[in-house]
Design a protein around this motif. Structure first.
Motif, PDB file in Angstrom:
ATOM      1  N   LYS A 136      -9.626   4.886   7.986  1.00 50.37           N
ATOM      2  CA  LYS A 136      -7.994   5.060   7.733  1.00 50.37           C
ATOM      3  C   LYS A 136      -7.666   3.724   6.753  1.00 50.37           C
ATOM      4  CE  LYS A 136      -4.035   5.444  10.504  1.00 50.37           C
ATOM      5  NZ  LYS A 136      -3.170   5.711  11.759  1.00 50.37           N
ATOM      6  N   LEU A 137      -6.781   3.987   5.843  1.00 50.72           N
ATOM      7  CA  LEU A 137      -6.155   3.063   4.900  1.00 50.72           C
ATOM      8  C   LEU A 137      -4.907   2.562   5.223  1.00 50.72           C
ATOM      9  CD1 LEU A 137      -7.623   5.006   1.666  1.00 50.72           C
ATOM     10  CD2 LEU A 137      -8.569   2.996   2.783  1.00 50.72           C
ATOM     11  N   HIS A 138      -4.646   1.299   5.608  1.00 51.00           N
ATOM     12  CA  HIS A 138      -3.466   0.862   5.494  1.00 51.00           C
ATOM     13  C   HIS A 138      -2.957  -0.140   4.371  1.00 51.00           C
ATOM     14  CE1 HIS A 138      -4.074   1.113  10.172  1.00 51.00           C
ATOM     15  NE2 HIS A 138      -5.468   1.132   9.657  1.00 51.00           N
ATOM     16  N   PHE A 139      -1.759   0.460   3.756  1.00 47.42           N
ATOM     17  CA  PHE A 139      -1.454   0.109   2.721  1.00 47.42           C
ATOM     18  C   PHE A 139      -0.060  -0.989   2.971  1.00 47.42           C
ATOM     19  CE2 PHE A 139      -3.077   3.828   0.103  1.00 47.42           C
ATOM     20  CZ  PHE A 139      -4.192   3.320  -0.065  1.00 47.42           C
ATOM     21  N   PHE A 140      -0.028  -2.051   2.450  1.00 49.12           N
ATOM     22  CA  PHE A 140       0.958  -3.026   2.660  1.00 49.12           C
ATOM     23  C   PHE A 140       1.759  -3.160   1.576  1.00 49.12           C
ATOM     24  CE2 PHE A 140      -1.891  -3.896   6.098  1.00 49.12           C
ATOM     25  CZ  PHE A 140      -1.025  -4.086   7.156  1.00 49.12           C
ATOM     26  N   HIS A 141       2.953  -2.854   1.154  1.00 54.45           N
ATOM     27  CA  HIS A 141       3.682  -2.942  -0.141  1.00 54.45           C
ATOM     28  C   HIS A 141       4.759  -3.896   0.021  1.00 54.45           C
ATOM     29  CE1 HIS A 141       2.271   1.329  -0.722  1.00 54.45           C
ATOM     30  NE2 HIS A 141       2.690   1.522   0.588  1.00 54.45           N
ATOM     31  N   SER A 142       4.555  -4.842  -1.180  1.00 55.47           N
ATOM     32  CA  SER A 142       5.583  -5.741  -1.473  1.00 55.47           C
ATOM     33  C   SER A 142       6.823  -5.008  -1.915  1.00 55.47           C
ATOM     34  CB  SER A 142       4.992  -6.678  -2.754  1.00 55.47           C
ATOM     35  OG  SER A 142       3.983  -7.374  -2.229  1.00 55.47           O
ATOM     36  N   LEU A 197       5.963  16.767  -1.690  1.00 54.88           N
ATOM     37  CA  LEU A 197       6.679  17.065  -3.019  1.00 54.88           C
ATOM     38  C   LEU A 197       5.804  17.383  -4.073  1.00 54.88           C
ATOM     39  CD1 LEU A 197       9.195  13.895  -2.898  1.00 54.88           C
ATOM     40  CD2 LEU A 197       9.675  16.337  -2.478  1.00 54.88           C
ATOM     41  N   LEU A 198       4.310  17.016  -3.837  1.00 53.89           N
ATOM     42  CA  LEU A 198       3.439  17.387  -4.968  1.00 53.89           C
ATOM     43  C   LEU A 198       2.806  18.680  -4.851  1.00 53.89           C
ATOM     44  CD1 LEU A 198       1.855  14.001  -5.892  1.00 53.89           C
ATOM     45  CD2 LEU A 198       3.747  15.466  -7.087  1.00 53.89           C
ATOM     46  N   GLY A 199       3.122  19.193  -3.646  1.00 50.80           N
ATOM     47  CA  GLY A 199       2.496  20.346  -3.021  1.00 50.80           C
ATOM     48  C   GLY A 199       0.865  20.360  -2.991  1.00 50.80           C
ATOM     49  N   ILE A 200       0.535  19.070  -2.422  1.00 49.70           N
ATOM     50  CA  ILE A 200      -0.964  18.847  -2.109  1.00 49.70           C
ATOM     51  C   ILE A 200      -1.170  18.523  -0.609  1.00 49.70           C
ATOM     52  CG2 ILE A 200      -2.880  17.202  -2.671  1.00 49.70           C
ATOM     53  CD1 ILE A 200      -1.527  16.395  -5.153  1.00 49.70           C
ATOM     54  N   ASN A 201      -2.197  19.562  -0.240  1.00 43.96           N
ATOM     55  CA  ASN A 201      -2.546  19.259   1.223  1.00 43.96           C
ATOM     56  C   ASN A 201      -3.790  18.311   1.293  1.00 43.96           C
ATOM     57  OD1 ASN A 201      -3.086  19.384   3.904  1.00 43.96           O
ATOM     58  ND2 ASN A 201      -4.138  21.369   3.628  1.00 43.96           N
ATOM     59  N   ASP A 202      -3.461  16.920   1.701  1.00 36.15           N
ATOM     60  CA  ASP A 202      -4.565  16.012   1.616  1.00 36.15           C
ATOM     61  C   ASP A 202      -5.047  15.825   3.069  1.00 36.15           C
ATOM     62  OD1 ASP A 202      -5.987  13.760   1.437  1.00 36.15           O
ATOM     63  OD2 ASP A 202      -4.554  12.322   1.456  1.00 36.15           O
ATOM     64  N   GLN A 203      -5.977  16.267   3.269  1.00 32.31           N
ATOM     65  CA  GLN A 203      -7.033  16.077   4.468  1.00 32.31           C
ATOM     66  C   GLN A 203      -8.181  14.910   4.385  1.00 32.31           C
ATOM     67  OE1 GLN A 203      -8.157  20.060   5.709  1.00 32.31           O
ATOM     68  NE2 GLN A 203      -5.971  20.536   6.366  1.00 32.31           N
ATOM     69  N   LYS A 204      -8.164  14.519   3.502  1.00 28.70           N
ATOM     70  CA  LYS A 204      -9.470  13.392   3.086  1.00 28.70           C
ATOM     71  C   LYS A 204      -9.027  12.097   3.498  1.00 28.70           C
ATOM     72  CE  LYS A 204     -11.666  14.108  -0.687  1.00 28.70           C
ATOM     73  NZ  LYS A 204     -12.129  13.913  -2.065  1.00 28.70           N
ATOM     74  N   TYR A 205      -7.827  11.679   3.281  1.00 28.90           N
ATOM     75  CA  TYR A 205      -7.248  10.381   3.423  1.00 28.90           C
ATOM     76  C   TYR A 205      -6.402  10.142   4.574  1.00 28.90           C
ATOM     77  CZ  TYR A 205      -9.549   9.759  -0.960  1.00 28.90           C
ATOM     78  OH  TYR A 205     -10.648   9.759  -2.112  1.00 28.90           O
ATOM     79  N   SER A 206      -6.540   9.383   5.564  1.00 29.74           N
ATOM     80  CA  SER A 206      -5.658   8.779   6.549  1.00 29.74           C
ATOM     81  C   SER A 206      -4.956   7.746   5.985  1.00 29.74           C
ATOM     82  CB  SER A 206      -6.396   8.655   7.869  1.00 29.74           C
ATOM     83  OG  SER A 206      -5.423   8.408   8.823  1.00 29.74           O
ATOM     84  N   ILE A 207      -3.874   7.721   5.891  1.00 28.60           N
ATOM     85  CA  ILE A 207      -2.919   6.348   5.124  1.00 28.60           C
ATOM     86  C   ILE A 207      -1.762   6.243   5.995  1.00 28.60           C
ATOM     87  CG2 ILE A 207      -1.581   5.874   3.283  1.00 28.60           C
ATOM     88  CD1 ILE A 207      -4.220   6.575   2.298  1.00 28.60           C
ATOM     89  N   ARG A 208      -1.792   4.832   6.287  1.00 33.76           N
ATOM     90  CA  ARG A 208      -0.445   4.426   7.007  1.00 33.76           C
ATOM     91  C   ARG A 208       0.122   3.234   5.919  1.00 33.76           C
ATOM     92  NH1 ARG A 208       0.169   1.688  13.141  1.00 33.76           N
ATOM     93  NH2 ARG A 208       2.198   1.790  13.311  1.00 33.76           N
ATOM     94  N   ASN A 209       1.501   3.497   5.708  1.00 28.50           N
ATOM     95  CA  ASN A 209       2.140   2.309   4.753  1.00 28.50           C
ATOM     96  C   ASN A 209       3.044   1.537   5.846  1.00 28.50           C
ATOM     97  OD1 ASN A 209       1.905   3.660   1.989  1.00 28.50           O
ATOM     98  ND2 ASN A 209       2.503   5.512   3.357  1.00 28.50           N
TER      99      ASN A 209
END
Length: 223
Positions: A136-142, A197-209
């Motif tokens: 799982k990818l955790h993205f920390f945004h400034s 919005l892009l019409g993409i079904n992403d089942q590869k990446y688990s993302i938390r922002n």
């Protein structure tokens, strides 16, 4: 001499923010392989040879364009989470705020100003090519920094392009995918919104922002 790029301060200058000083732990500095220079600044070597980053006392930083860093805090073999930061000072501060146990079975990735290609190749080499599940990818945004969104878009589809545009002194990310164009503000960032919005079904990446201003905007480090 490598070209270097100066980063923006981590914290916005707001009169109503009460800053809490936190002492930098020696163990944390050693974990991130940092040194204190004669001038009192923090110096870090990158994962790429001859790449480096310097963090100044006002918490701004300067780095080579190929600087990035990947850290396994406990040397764990099983990795379930990857915590991705744009700036190393953000990662250090968050590490001390959350304490060490939060990062069990995880890696900390500092992406650097132009190091998305290294992170994508790292994931492809260690997970995608071996048909292993990506942690799982955790993205920390400034604040108004879209570097990690660009990293996700690059992972998502090579046909996606993006650039930063400015309206009314605020930064937005303009995304192009085939005939689709969208524009997102800083707090509109989410995997579900982007994919819808892009019409993409992403089942590869688990993302938390995460938005760092909500976690550590009132914190500062002393060393």
């Amino acid at each position: 001499m490598k070209k270097i790029a100066e980063n923006q301060p981590l914290f916005p200058e707001e009169d109503n923010i009460k800053f809490i000083a936190m002492q930098l732990d020696l163990e944390t500095l050693q974990l991130f392989e940092g040194k204190i220079s004669e001038g009192g600044n923090l110096y870090f070597s990158g994962s790429n040879e001859n790449s480096w980053c310097i963090v100044y006392r006002d918490f701004t930083s300067i780095e080579t364009e190929d600087f990035y860093k990947i850290i396994n805090p406990f040397g764990d073999m099983l990795i379930y989470n990857m915590y991705c930061f744009r700036y190393i000072q953000e990662a250090i501060l968050f590490f001390q705020v959350k304490k060490e146990g939060y990062f069990r079975n995880s890696r900390i990735i500092i992406s650097g100003i132009k190091s998305n290609q290294f992170i994508t190749s790292y994931l492809h080499r260690n997970y995608i090519q071996n048909k292993q599940n990506i942690p799982k990818l955790h993205f920390f945004h400034s604040l108004e920094n879209f570097d990690l969104v660009a990293l996700y878009l690059e992972l998502l589809d090579k046909g996606i392009t993006c650039r930063i545009v400015k309206y009314n002194n605020k930064n937005f990310l303009k995304i192009q995918y085939g005939s689709i164009q969208i524009q997102l503000g800083f707090e509109q960032i989410s995997k579900s919104r982007i994919c819808f919005l892009l019409g993409i079904n992403d089942q590869k990446y688990s993302i938390r922002n995460y938005y760092l201003s909500r976690y550590i905007a009132s914190q500062s480090l002393l060393w």
